[in-house]
Design a protein around this motif. Sequence first.
Motif, PDB file in Angstrom:
ATOM      1  N   LEU A  43       0.834  -1.200   0.000  1.00  0.00           N
ATOM      2  CA  LEU A  43       0.000   0.000   0.000  1.00  0.00           C
ATOM      3  C   LEU A  43       0.872   1.255   0.000  1.00  0.00           C
ATOM      4  CD1 LEU A  43      -2.693   1.453   0.113  1.00  0.00           C
ATOM      5  CD2 LEU A  43      -2.743   1.047   2.584  1.00  0.00           C
ATOM      6  N   LEU A  44       1.895   1.284   0.842  1.00  0.00           N
ATOM      7  CA  LEU A  44       2.795   2.443   0.866  1.00  0.00           C
ATOM      8  C   LEU A  44       3.493   2.611  -0.481  1.00  0.00           C
ATOM      9  CD1 LEU A  44       3.894   4.714   2.685  1.00  0.00           C
ATOM     10  CD2 LEU A  44       5.809   3.210   3.226  1.00  0.00           C
ATOM     11  N   ARG A  45       3.871   1.527  -1.098  1.00  0.00           N
ATOM     12  CA  ARG A  45       4.526   1.573  -2.410  1.00  0.00           C
ATOM     13  C   ARG A  45       3.570   2.114  -3.479  1.00  0.00           C
ATOM     14  NH1 ARG A  45       6.420  -2.108  -6.680  1.00  0.00           N
ATOM     15  NH2 ARG A  45       8.579  -1.536  -7.085  1.00  0.00           N
ATOM     16  N   ALA A  46       2.311   1.690  -3.442  1.00  0.00           N
ATOM     17  CA  ALA A  46       1.321   2.190  -4.396  1.00  0.00           C
ATOM     18  C   ALA A  46       1.110   3.687  -4.218  1.00  0.00           C
ATOM     19  CB  ALA A  46      -0.004   1.441  -4.226  1.00  0.00           C
ATOM     20  N   VAL A  47       1.066   4.129  -2.976  1.00  0.00           N
ATOM     21  CA  VAL A  47       0.922   5.564  -2.702  1.00  0.00           C
ATOM     22  C   VAL A  47       2.155   6.309  -3.218  1.00  0.00           C
ATOM     23  CG1 VAL A  47       0.705   7.326  -0.899  1.00  0.00           C
ATOM     24  CG2 VAL A  47      -0.605   5.207  -0.733  1.00  0.00           C
ATOM     25  N   ALA A  48       3.321   5.722  -3.050  1.00  0.00           N
ATOM     26  CA  ALA A  48       4.561   6.369  -3.503  1.00  0.00           C
ATOM     27  C   ALA A  48       4.550   6.589  -5.017  1.00  0.00           C
ATOM     28  CB  ALA A  48       5.770   5.529  -3.104  1.00  0.00           C
ATOM     29  N   PHE A  49       4.003   5.656  -5.759  1.00  0.00           N
ATOM     30  CA  PHE A  49       3.960   5.806  -7.213  1.00  0.00           C
ATOM     31  C   PHE A  49       2.863   6.757  -7.672  1.00  0.00           C
ATOM     32  CE2 PHE A  49       6.302   1.737  -7.244  1.00  0.00           C
ATOM     33  CZ  PHE A  49       7.347   2.137  -8.061  1.00  0.00           C
ATOM     34  N   GLN A  50       1.723   6.744  -6.977  1.00  0.00           N
ATOM     35  CA  GLN A  50       0.588   7.536  -7.422  1.00  0.00           C
ATOM     36  C   GLN A  50       0.468   8.890  -6.750  1.00  0.00           C
ATOM     37  OE1 GLN A  50      -2.999   5.132  -7.500  1.00  0.00           O
ATOM     38  NE2 GLN A  50      -1.777   3.334  -7.979  1.00  0.00           N
ATOM     39  N   ARG A  51       0.977   9.008  -5.527  1.00  0.00           N
ATOM     40  CA  ARG A  51       0.912  10.272  -4.782  1.00  0.00           C
ATOM     41  C   ARG A  51       2.209  10.469  -4.011  1.00  0.00           C
ATOM     42  NH1 ARG A  51      -4.280  10.733  -1.571  1.00  0.00           N
ATOM     43  NH2 ARG A  51      -3.705  12.891  -1.673  1.00  0.00           N
ATOM     44  N   PRO A  52       3.320  10.655  -4.713  1.00  0.00           N
ATOM     45  CA  PRO A  52       4.648  10.685  -4.077  1.00  0.00           C
ATOM     46  C   PRO A  52       4.816  11.769  -3.018  1.00  0.00           C
ATOM     47  CG  PRO A  52       4.776  11.399  -6.370  1.00  0.00           C
ATOM     48  CD  PRO A  52       3.388  10.895  -6.146  1.00  0.00           C
ATOM     49  N   GLU A  53       4.066  12.837  -3.090  1.00  0.00           N
ATOM     50  CA  GLU A  53       4.204  13.910  -2.114  1.00  0.00           C
ATOM     51  C   GLU A  53       3.833  13.449  -0.703  1.00  0.00           C
ATOM     52  OE1 GLU A  53      -0.056  14.068  -3.467  1.00  0.00           O
ATOM     53  OE2 GLU A  53       1.858  13.771  -4.473  1.00  0.00           O
ATOM     54  N   LEU A  54       3.002  12.417  -0.597  1.00  0.00           N
ATOM     55  CA  LEU A  54       2.596  11.905   0.714  1.00  0.00           C
ATOM     56  C   LEU A  54       3.637  10.986   1.347  1.00  0.00           C
ATOM     57  CD1 LEU A  54      -1.161  11.004   0.098  1.00  0.00           C
ATOM     58  CD2 LEU A  54      -0.235  13.021   1.245  1.00  0.00           C
ATOM     59  N   VAL A  55       4.572  10.486   0.544  1.00  0.00           N
ATOM     60  CA  VAL A  55       5.497   9.458   1.009  1.00  0.00           C
ATOM     61  C   VAL A  55       6.933   9.979   1.145  1.00  0.00           C
ATOM     62  CG1 VAL A  55       6.321   7.121   0.494  1.00  0.00           C
ATOM     63  CG2 VAL A  55       4.014   7.759  -0.099  1.00  0.00           C
ATOM     64  N   GLU A  56       7.157  11.238   0.846  1.00  0.00           N
ATOM     65  CA  GLU A  56       8.518  11.788   0.844  1.00  0.00           C
ATOM     66  C   GLU A  56       9.291  11.477   2.122  1.00  0.00           C
ATOM     67  OE1 GLU A  56       7.920  15.923   0.049  1.00  0.00           O
ATOM     68  OE2 GLU A  56       7.824  15.609  -2.112  1.00  0.00           O
ATOM     69  N   SER A  57       8.637  11.533   3.257  1.00  0.00           N
ATOM     70  CA  SER A  57       9.319  11.306   4.542  1.00  0.00           C
ATOM     71  C   SER A  57       9.523   9.830   4.867  1.00  0.00           C
ATOM     72  CB  SER A  57       8.510  11.939   5.673  1.00  0.00           C
ATOM     73  OG  SER A  57       8.390  13.324   5.462  1.00  0.00           O
ATOM     74  N   TYR A  58       8.940   8.950   4.063  1.00  0.00           N
ATOM     75  CA  TYR A  58       8.960   7.522   4.391  1.00  0.00           C
ATOM     76  C   TYR A  58       9.575   6.657   3.296  1.00  0.00           C
ATOM     77  CZ  TYR A  58       5.451   9.671   7.339  1.00  0.00           C
ATOM     78  OH  TYR A  58       4.798  10.522   8.193  1.00  0.00           O
ATOM     79  N   VAL A  59      10.277   7.262   2.364  1.00  0.00           N
ATOM     80  CA  VAL A  59      10.872   6.524   1.249  1.00  0.00           C
ATOM     81  C   VAL A  59      11.856   5.466   1.766  1.00  0.00           C
ATOM     82  CG1 VAL A  59      12.325   6.747  -0.801  1.00  0.00           C
ATOM     83  CG2 VAL A  59      10.525   8.395  -0.379  1.00  0.00           C
ATOM     84  N   HIS A  60      12.485   5.729   2.890  1.00  0.00           N
ATOM     85  CA  HIS A  60      13.438   4.759   3.449  1.00  0.00           C
ATOM     86  C   HIS A  60      12.780   3.418   3.769  1.00  0.00           C
ATOM     87  CE1 HIS A  60      11.619   6.594   7.011  1.00  0.00           C
ATOM     88  NE2 HIS A  60      11.930   5.464   7.649  1.00  0.00           N
ATOM     89  N   LEU A  61      11.479   3.404   3.968  1.00  0.00           N
ATOM     90  CA  LEU A  61      10.771   2.157   4.257  1.00  0.00           C
ATOM     91  C   LEU A  61      10.547   1.303   3.011  1.00  0.00           C
ATOM     92  CD1 LEU A  61       8.090   3.583   6.697  1.00  0.00           C
ATOM     93  CD2 LEU A  61      10.069   2.174   7.287  1.00  0.00           C
ATOM     94  N   LEU A  62      10.744   1.900   1.850  1.00  0.00           N
ATOM     95  CA  LEU A  62      10.449   1.196   0.601  1.00  0.00           C
ATOM     96  C   LEU A  62      11.677   0.584  -0.054  1.00  0.00           C
ATOM     97  CD1 LEU A  62       7.915   3.748  -0.875  1.00  0.00           C
ATOM     98  CD2 LEU A  62       7.422   1.530   0.161  1.00  0.00           C
ATOM     99  N   ASP A  63      12.855   0.946   0.367  1.00  0.00           N
ATOM    100  CA  ASP A  63      14.085   0.424  -0.241  1.00  0.00           C
ATOM    101  C   ASP A  63      14.087   0.623  -1.748  1.00  0.00           C
ATOM    102  OD1 ASP A  63      15.166  -0.398   2.168  1.00  0.00           O
ATOM    103  OD2 ASP A  63      14.205  -2.346   2.040  1.00  0.00           O
ATOM    104  N   MET A  64      13.621   1.773  -2.175  1.00  0.00           N
ATOM    105  CA  MET A  64      13.575   2.059  -3.607  1.00  0.00           C
ATOM    106  C   MET A  64      14.838   2.811  -3.994  1.00  0.00           C
ATOM    107  SD  MET A  64       9.576   3.111  -3.975  1.00  0.00           S
ATOM    108  CE  MET A  64       9.654   3.418  -5.715  1.00  0.00           C
ATOM    109  N   GLU A  65      15.572   2.280  -4.925  1.00  0.00           N
ATOM    110  CA  GLU A  65      16.777   2.919  -5.411  1.00  0.00           C
ATOM    111  C   GLU A  65      16.647   3.094  -6.906  1.00  0.00           C
ATOM    112  OE1 GLU A  65      20.312   0.880  -4.321  1.00  0.00           O
ATOM    113  OE2 GLU A  65      19.553   0.400  -2.333  1.00  0.00           O
TER     114      GLU A  65
END
Length: 70
Positions: A43-65
């Motif tokens: 769910l957090l990953r889906a939000v990161a792709f569709q609404r990245p402004e909401l996830v800026e502070s939590y990108v470290h939880l996604l291990d996205m490089e």
Amino acid sequence: MTTLHLSQKEVSAMTKDSVAELAKRLEQDAYENAFEGLKDWHLLRAVAFQRPELVESYVHLLDMESFDEA
């Protein structure tokens, strides 16, 4: 085996507060089983792709490089 399906409506309904709660659960990692944590992570990953402004502070939880495929 069940398949996880996240709708656009579910992601659109996420607010800054609901994303913060989601991230808090992921950081605490106190799930009864691994599948509950995986559902939150997806769910957090889906939000990161569709609404990245909401996830800026939590990108470290996604291990996205970013990878250079060139």
